[in-house]
Design a protein around this motif. Sequence first.
Motif, PDB file in Angstrom:
ATOM      1  N   ARG A   5       0.834  -1.220   0.000  1.00 11.56           N
ATOM      2  CA  ARG A   5       0.000   0.000   0.000  1.00 11.56           C
ATOM      3  C   ARG A   5       0.861   1.260   0.000  1.00 11.56           C
ATOM      4  N   SER A   6       2.188   1.109  -0.097  1.00  9.70           N
ATOM      5  CA  SER A   6       3.098   2.260  -0.012  1.00  9.70           C
ATOM      6  C   SER A   6       2.885   3.064   1.257  1.00  9.70           C
ATOM      7  N   ILE A   7       2.653   2.361   2.385  1.00 11.32           N
ATOM      8  CA  ILE A   7       2.547   3.043   3.681  1.00 11.32           C
ATOM      9  C   ILE A   7       3.885   2.846   4.394  1.00 11.32           C
ATOM     10  N   ALA A  13       8.704  10.623  13.399  1.00 11.86           N
ATOM     11  CA  ALA A  13       7.545  11.094  12.633  1.00 11.86           C
ATOM     12  C   ALA A  13       8.000  11.818  11.365  1.00 11.86           C
ATOM     13  N   ARG A  14       9.055  12.635  11.496  1.00 10.74           N
ATOM     14  CA  ARG A  14       9.550  13.334  10.304  1.00 10.74           C
ATOM     15  C   ARG A  14      10.108  12.342   9.293  1.00 10.74           C
ATOM     16  N   LEU A  15      10.812  11.319   9.794  1.00  8.03           N
ATOM     17  CA  LEU A  15      11.393  10.329   8.887  1.00  8.03           C
ATOM     18  C   LEU A  15      10.298   9.581   8.126  1.00  8.03           C
ATOM     19  N   VAL A  16       9.221   9.246   8.816  1.00  9.55           N
ATOM     20  CA  VAL A  16       8.177   8.471   8.147  1.00  9.55           C
ATOM     21  C   VAL A  16       7.500   9.318   7.063  1.00  9.55           C
ATOM     22  N   LEU A  17       7.354  10.614   7.326  1.00 10.82           N
ATOM     23  CA  LEU A  17       6.760  11.493   6.304  1.00 10.82           C
ATOM     24  C   LEU A  17       7.712  11.652   5.116  1.00 10.82           C
ATOM     25  N   GLU A  18       8.993  11.739   5.437  1.00  4.18           N
ATOM     26  CA  GLU A  18      10.016  11.864   4.397  1.00  4.18           C
ATOM     27  C   GLU A  18      10.050  10.597   3.531  1.00  4.18           C
ATOM     28  N   ARG A  51       7.315  10.710   1.022  1.00  2.00           N
ATOM     29  CA  ARG A  51       7.618  11.552  -0.133  1.00  2.00           C
ATOM     30  C   ARG A  51       8.687  10.897  -1.001  1.00  2.00           C
ATOM     31  N   ALA A  52       9.684  10.274  -0.361  1.00  2.00           N
ATOM     32  CA  ALA A  52      10.793   9.671  -1.098  1.00  2.00           C
ATOM     33  C   ALA A  52      10.315   8.534  -1.990  1.00  2.00           C
ATOM     34  N   SER A  55       7.916   8.326  -3.943  1.00  2.00           N
ATOM     35  CA  SER A  55       7.593   8.767  -5.301  1.00  2.00           C
ATOM     36  C   SER A  55       8.857   9.178  -6.060  1.00  2.00           C
ATOM     37  N   ARG A  56       9.862   9.676  -5.347  1.00  2.00           N
ATOM     38  CA  ARG A  56      11.083  10.149  -5.997  1.00  2.00           C
ATOM     39  C   ARG A  56      12.170   9.086  -6.076  1.00  2.00           C
ATOM     40  N   GLU A  57      12.002   7.993  -5.308  1.00  2.00           N
ATOM     41  CA  GLU A  57      13.037   6.954  -5.195  1.00  2.00           C
ATOM     42  C   GLU A  57      14.348   7.532  -4.667  1.00  2.00           C
ATOM     43  N   ALA A  58      14.277   8.585  -3.856  1.00  2.00           N
ATOM     44  CA  ALA A  58      15.486   9.183  -3.298  1.00  2.00           C
ATOM     45  C   ALA A  58      15.931   8.403  -2.066  1.00  2.00           C
ATOM     46  N   PRO A  59      17.246   8.230  -1.890  1.00  2.00           N
ATOM     47  CA  PRO A  59      17.699   7.544  -0.686  1.00  2.00           C
ATOM     48  C   PRO A  59      17.545   8.450   0.536  1.00  2.00           C
ATOM     49  N   THR A  60      17.314   7.858   1.707  1.00  2.22           N
ATOM     50  CA  THR A  60      17.097   8.612   2.932  1.00  2.22           C
ATOM     51  C   THR A  60      17.912   7.967   4.049  1.00  2.22           C
ATOM     52  N   ALA A  61      18.392   8.772   4.981  1.00  2.00           N
ATOM     53  CA  ALA A  61      19.079   8.217   6.151  1.00  2.00           C
ATOM     54  C   ALA A  61      18.033   7.528   7.000  1.00  2.00           C
ATOM     55  N   THR A  62      18.124   6.203   7.127  1.00  2.00           N
ATOM     56  CA  THR A  62      17.028   5.480   7.754  1.00  2.00           C
ATOM     57  C   THR A  62      17.400   4.798   9.070  1.00  2.00           C
ATOM     58  N   ARG A  63      18.648   4.983   9.536  1.00  2.58           N
ATOM     59  CA  ARG A  63      19.009   4.480  10.869  1.00  2.58           C
ATOM     60  C   ARG A  63      19.674   5.611  11.602  1.00  2.58           C
ATOM     61  N   VAL A  64      19.028   6.111  12.641  1.00  5.64           N
ATOM     62  CA  VAL A  64      19.561   7.264  13.347  1.00  5.64           C
ATOM     63  C   VAL A  64      19.575   6.976  14.845  1.00  5.64           C
ATOM     64  N   GLU A  65      20.662   7.345  15.525  1.00  2.77           N
ATOM     65  CA  GLU A  65      20.687   7.297  16.984  1.00  2.77           C
ATOM     66  C   GLU A  65      20.953   8.693  17.511  1.00  2.77           C
ATOM     67  N   LEU A  66      20.054   9.196  18.359  1.00  4.93           N
ATOM     68  CA  LEU A  66      20.266  10.516  18.961  1.00  4.93           C
ATOM     69  C   LEU A  66      21.062  10.361  20.251  1.00  4.93           C
ATOM     70  N   ALA A  67      21.805  11.404  20.595  1.00  2.00           N
ATOM     71  CA  ALA A  67      22.712  11.339  21.746  1.00  2.00           C
ATOM     72  C   ALA A  67      21.970  11.370  23.081  1.00  2.00           C
ATOM     73  N   THR A  68      22.442  10.569  24.041  1.00  2.29           N
ATOM     74  CA  THR A  68      21.981  10.656  25.427  1.00  2.29           C
ATOM     75  C   THR A  68      22.966  11.544  26.199  1.00  2.29           C
ATOM     76  N   SER A  69      22.539  12.032  27.382  1.00  3.61           N
ATOM     77  CA  SER A  69      23.448  12.868  28.174  1.00  3.61           C
ATOM     78  C   SER A  69      23.182  12.654  29.658  1.00  3.61           C
TER      79      SER A  69
END
Lengths: 352, 352
Positions: free
Chosen positions: B150-152, B314-319, B322-323, B325-339
């Motif tokens: 379903r392209s979800i 949420a931003r990644l899933v929206l991106e 969009r991608a 339809s464009r077949e553009a590559p996206t950074a799909t594994r991200v780790e944010l810093a803890t402190s």
Amino acid sequence: MTPSDPVETRTEARPTQTATLAEIAREAGVSAPTVSKVLNGRADVAPATRTRVEELLRAHGYRRRRAEATRSPLIDLVFHELESAWAMEVIRGVENVARDAGLSVVLSESAGRLTPGRTWADQVAARRPHGVVLVLSGLDESQRALLTSRSIPFVVMDPAGDPGADVPSIGATNWQGGLAATRHLVELGHRRIGAISGPPQMMCSRARIDGYRAALETAGLPVDQQLIKTGDFHHETGYRLGRELLERPDRPTAVFAGNDLQALGFYEAARELGLRIPEDVSVVGFDDLPVARWVGPPLTTVRQPLTEMAEAAARLVLELGRAASREAPTATRVELATSLVVRTSTGPPPAR
Amino acid sequence: MTPSDPVETRTEARPTQTATLAEIAREAGVSAPTVSKVLNGRADVAPATRTRVEELLRAHGYRRRRAEATRSPLIDLVFHELESAWAMEVIRGVENVARDAGLSVVLSESAGRLTPGRTWADQVAARRPHGVVLVLSGLDESQRALLTSRSIPFVVMDPAGDPGADVPSIGATNWQGGLAATRHLVELGHRRIGAISGPPQMMCSRARIDGYRAALETAGLPVDQQLIKTGDFHHETGYRLGRELLERPDRPTAVFAGNDLQALGFYEAARELGLRIPEDVSVVGFDDLPVARWVGPPLTTVRQPLTEMAEAAARLVLELGRAASREAPTATRVELATSLVVRTSTGPPPAR
């Protein structure tokens, strides 16, 4: 509902509508499909046309027939603010009822405004949920008209203000809770009992403080206005007003803190001043959030059955949806019972 | 994303699909509108037909074209369990991004199972959201195929297990966090440092404990298996395992508690045994829930940027939507810093 003692009032079934969709279309000078588009929240209608149609729908008290057939398997849940520490308890309750009914929950936040924005109402009209549960949040007249014309029922949980006699709502016995909390302190021997209220524009916080006053008065104790502080249900306020109360030369020996977060702020104030709870000062909260059991000492508080209230609100909104087709009357104002949970933040006053 | 230092990997764009909807219909021996009905999650398709069509969609790697046109203005957010004390932080993050994008959030719970039920996938297919954010919850192969056809797009936040190299995910630097928490204790002079881990099937809890071990080893301290307890991230477990650790004759002088709830359970265990925090024993949490600031003493903990992680998911899933339809590559594994957030639950070890 629940095994607790509900207080109910009943509202009359609304009069049956007169105007049909075709009549509205004729009067607006548009086609019937255009009126349908407005009802379905479609974007391809000129704004002026849309406004005219909405006004006529409202003037005629139009209510969509056969709404069941076109409903999406959704319930809308709208919060005044998601910051609220008890939002999770409410979400869980609505989620329980939704899951059993095969529905999903759409969550939104009215972002600090006491009525959600216009865009929100349009989105709701477009997605056609089975109903809307509003938490501490009301609807303005045009939003109510919009939902009513689509036969989308709504219920307000724990009303912030007076929701109006014909708005279905689920609350808790806040007055009884304030009374029980304060009586508990009186029975322990306290004579100087302070209070930190929630915001006065919320009926629930007024009711709690009125219960506090009633407990003092029926015990023959004076109500000292200097010992009653007005807060906003947040931790920081409990801390700040707690310090004000505890730094008085004639400080109270016990405090009814209005809610659990304010009680935790009060804990911090006592800690900073080197006062022990409950040996030097007793404190009672309101809500019984999970954290009330986890703090040291565990907090004596008034339990509000938040998950059960949310379940009752979700069940009521589904019932209203079914009743709309049958025109059956439904109990639409319910208050669930609160109960005092005695832990170890309360004890006898210090000997002086 | 955030100003923190993200760790990224990139996945290849998928090959373009070959089979069309008409070809799938022919092969299944049904009409094209029937395939459409299956794709739209309509109920009026015989179960056997439906299964056959789903299998063909999957075998051909079918992906719906022009999915944007038929999307509902929704994002699905699925929790492993809503009990989680930090669920609210995550909901707020997804809600922030959704609101800016004019979308509403549909909330569901996979009710303790690590993959949501089949009914859930059908409901998602039927409501056609812009994307799905899964929290601590994976999808089985057939659910993934169903969403893909379903392209979800979907993104997993803070993966419970190893999500597979091609599953987009947002995490936090859990290993770094465990390391920082334990180094802080070592620097205060502690030599016997215990740990209470989360459930071993969650990669995040393994990573935290590995960071703890690394801190001990690089400081030249022995890793004593008897001082490492396996918990489940709940308050009760922190209490029970905290008692086990503190009742040992050679009890540790400090404990890394795995998460904040277990740290609060540990507080209760210390209180019951008459041990003061931090004078008699130090403790560090993980998460930095709001309650960490409110307890006495305020908890030293590792901050996980939960709201920012949810926003990034949420931003990644929206991106990704969009991608597609464009077949553009996206950074799909991200780790944010803890402190590390140092408060007052940690101090030097007691003099012996």
